[in-house]
Design a protein around this motif. Structure first.
Motif, PDB file in Angstrom:
ATOM      1  N   THR A 225       0.864  -1.181   0.000  1.00 51.97           N
ATOM      2  CA  THR A 225       0.000   0.000   0.000  1.00 51.97           C
ATOM      3  C   THR A 225       0.900   1.230   0.000  1.00 51.97           C
ATOM      4  OG1 THR A 225      -0.112   0.265   2.415  1.00 51.97           O
ATOM      5  CG2 THR A 225      -1.645  -1.303   1.410  1.00 51.97           C
TER       6      THR A 225
ATOM      7  N   LEU B 296      -4.335  -9.817   1.061  1.00 54.84           N
ATOM      8  CA  LEU B 296      -5.422  -9.800   0.078  1.00 54.84           C
ATOM      9  C   LEU B 296      -5.579 -11.186  -0.534  1.00 54.84           C
ATOM     10  CD1 LEU B 296      -7.440  -8.329  -1.880  1.00 54.84           C
ATOM     11  CD2 LEU B 296      -5.464  -7.954  -3.379  1.00 54.84           C
TER      12      LEU B 296
ATOM     13  N   GLN C 181     -14.719 -13.226  -6.654  1.00 58.25           N
ATOM     14  CA  GLN C 181     -13.891 -12.278  -5.910  1.00 58.25           C
ATOM     15  C   GLN C 181     -13.019 -11.456  -6.861  1.00 58.25           C
ATOM     16  OE1 GLN C 181     -11.920 -15.315  -3.744  1.00 58.25           O
ATOM     17  NE2 GLN C 181     -13.493 -15.459  -2.144  1.00 58.25           N
TER      18      GLN C 181
ATOM     19  N   LEU D  70     -12.851  -7.371  -7.292  1.00 56.30           N
ATOM     20  CA  LEU D  70     -11.600  -6.623  -7.211  1.00 56.30           C
ATOM     21  C   LEU D  70     -11.378  -5.809  -8.484  1.00 56.30           C
ATOM     22  CD1 LEU D  70      -8.921  -5.924  -5.833  1.00 56.30           C
ATOM     23  CD2 LEU D  70      -7.954  -8.042  -6.773  1.00 56.30           C
TER      24      LEU D  70
ATOM     25  N   THR E 135      -2.872  -1.119  -5.759  1.00 59.58           N
ATOM     26  CA  THR E 135      -2.876  -1.006  -4.294  1.00 59.58           C
ATOM     27  C   THR E 135      -1.836  -0.011  -3.804  1.00 59.58           C
ATOM     28  OG1 THR E 135      -1.353  -2.893  -4.047  1.00 59.58           O
ATOM     29  CG2 THR E 135      -3.730  -3.364  -3.993  1.00 59.58           C
TER      30      THR E 135
ATOM     31  N   THR F   6      -3.244   2.060   3.421  1.00 60.66           N
ATOM     32  CA  THR F   6      -3.845   0.872   4.030  1.00 60.66           C
ATOM     33  C   THR F   6      -5.283   1.163   4.456  1.00 60.66           C
ATOM     34  OG1 THR F   6      -1.699   0.072   4.807  1.00 60.66           O
ATOM     35  CG2 THR F   6      -3.651  -0.742   5.965  1.00 60.66           C
TER      36      THR F   6
ATOM     37  N   LEU G 241      -7.613   1.243   1.472  1.00 59.89           N
ATOM     38  CA  LEU G 241      -7.913  -0.088   0.937  1.00 59.89           C
ATOM     39  C   LEU G 241      -8.879  -0.844   1.833  1.00 59.89           C
ATOM     40  CD1 LEU G 241      -4.488  -1.332  -0.460  1.00 59.89           C
ATOM     41  CD2 LEU G 241      -6.541  -0.753  -1.748  1.00 59.89           C
TER      42      LEU G 241
ATOM     43  N   LEU H  40     -12.204  -2.173   0.169  1.00 57.87           N
ATOM     44  CA  LEU H  40     -12.340  -3.607  -0.081  1.00 57.87           C
ATOM     45  C   LEU H  40     -12.803  -4.413   1.130  1.00 57.87           C
ATOM     46  CD1 LEU H  40      -9.136  -4.263  -2.235  1.00 57.87           C
ATOM     47  CD2 LEU H  40     -11.483  -3.912  -3.029  1.00 57.87           C
TER      48      LEU H  40
ATOM     49  N   LEU I  91      -9.792  -9.335   2.687  1.00 63.49           N
ATOM     50  CA  LEU I  91      -8.699  -8.386   2.853  1.00 63.49           C
ATOM     51  C   LEU I  91      -8.607  -7.993   4.313  1.00 63.49           C
ATOM     52  CD1 LEU I  91      -7.467  -5.401   0.874  1.00 63.49           C
ATOM     53  CD2 LEU I  91      -8.501  -4.902   3.090  1.00 63.49           C
TER      54      LEU I  91
END
Length: 403
Positions: free
Chosen positions: A252, A259, A266, A270, A306, A311, A314, A318, A324
């Motif tokens: 990140t 992940l 999935q 993503l 990413t 962090t 994300l 997600l 994740l």
């Protein structure tokens, strides 16, 4: 220390705990969490784990290590010298009306002491007798390594999990926790509970033999599955998982996250988050196996995206969408509301102080007869008088009962 009223699905079950270090005590602590009365028999010097840190500042004159405290909560401690006839006789008296014995001595030690399964089963035919050794007991199979001593690192190495752990084939490493011990503990609890259940129906106990290296092998499914089907031994690939992509720790803007989006549904989610829906039907990535074969391209695309997000961003984007999660440190875990609401960090007192420290909580949540961490691990011999008084009272009751 008052043990208080005991509840849980194993309330009324008495376990004689002849273990030390980690594999045995961790197993019996789980039985104690579920309500069993676990009587820990310690030599006069105490369980070796008492002297292993981390330590609370107040423990400098009386070692009471954190590992010991976690693996021995909910138990009662009795000091007996098994090198004396009196000590062995007292253990036999305690076993006479117990439900289970758990021990992790080296092969043959219990036999030489006169505390073998066969001799104790003569006293108590309903007894479940569980042993944990590096390579098992001869009663479960004649291992060529039966006499070898073992630690966690040896079990991890020979059980296969170390062969696939690490960044690459030149840097194989052990799993950071004591998996060689704790995996054996889990299987020892499984076997003990199964044998106790069967004994209720048959009236007969049995021997439960657990090898640390077997327990690690049972958790090394990647090694077994790949070699069984292909004849090829898998090698370490860092945080990835053979056959799955993306499935890794990814960068990140300010750190890393774990992940996993290896399946089509999935992967599609993503791709939508990355605004790259075109990748879903791309022949290189259209199936789970294709994404594994083209994993370098998969990770190049994912890492580029990413790395442009923090962090926290994300997790917001997600979290709950695809598997994740942040890589939690101790500080993170103690602040995470999940572990608080799940009661996974209960506190116990530090003996001799007003402080309290956390231990790991009870994992299986039973809706009606829940287990619990009820009290701290005992001081050395803290319950010797109490337990021996109970034993004397039971003897008196038995001797006075009509025949």
């Amino acid at each position: 220390m008052s043990t208080g009223a005991v509840t849980g699905p194993l309330a009324g079950v008495r376990v004689i705990d002849l273990t030390q270090a980690l594999s045995g005590p961790y197993a019996t602590s789980m039985l104690a969490d579920l309500g069993a009365d676990v009587i820990k028999i310690e030599p006069p010097r105490g369980d070796m784990l008492r002297n292993v840190g981390p330590f609370h500042p107040a423990d400098e004159q009386r070692p009471y290590g954190g590992v010991f405290g976690n693996a021995n909560r909910n138990k009662r401690s009795v000091v007996l010298d098994l090198k004396t006839e009196e000590g062995v006789r007292t253990v036999r008296d305690l076993v006479a009306d117990a439900d289970a014995v758990v021990e992790n001595f080296s092969l043959g030690v219990m036999d030489r002491l006169g505390l073998s399964y066969e001799s104790l089963a003569e006293l108590n035919p309903r007894l479940v007798y569980t042993s944990i050794r590096g390579f098992g007991d001869t009663r479960g199979g004649e291992s060529p390594y039966a006499d070898w001593p073992a630690f966690d690192i040896v079990a991890q190495a020979m059980g296969g999990i170390m062969s696939i752990t690490g960044p690459d084939r030149d840097q194989r490493v052990r799993v950071g926790s004591g998996l060689g011990d704790t995996a054996a503990s889990l299987f020892a609890v499984q076997g003990t509970l199964a044998a106790l259940f069967e004994a209720q129906r048959s009236g007969r106990g049995q021997y439960v033999d657990v090898a640390m290296v077997d327990a690690v092998l049972a958790l090394s499914e990647v090694v077994v599955n790949n070699y069984a089907y292909t004849g090829v031994s898998p090698e370490p690939i860092g945080n990835q998982l053979h056959g799955f992509a993306p499935f890794d720790v990814v960068p990140t803007k300010d750190g890393e996250v774990a992940l996993g989006a290896p399946h089509r549904a999935q992967w599609a989610k993503l791709c939508a988050a990355m605004e790259r829906e075109d990748l879903v039907e791309d022949p290189r990535f259209a199936t789970d196996h294709a994404r594994w074969l083209h994993r370098e391209q998969v990770y190049e695309i994912v890492h580029e995206w990413t790395s442009r997000h923090s962090t926290e961003e994300l997790v917001d984007l997600l979290g709950g969408v695809v598997p994740l999660g942040p890589i939690n440190t101790g500080d993170d875990i103690f602040r995470d509301p999940h572990f608080a609401v799940r009661q996974m960090l209960p506190t116990v007192e530090v003996p001799g102080t007003e402080d309290r420290v956390s231990v790991t909580g009870v994992v299986p949540k039973l809706s009606r007869t829940a287990g619990a961490v009820r009290h701290r691990a005992p001081l050395l011999g803290e319950h010797t008088d109490e337990v021996l008084s109970e034993l004397a009272a039971r003897r008196t009751t038995t001797e006075g009962a009509p025949r």
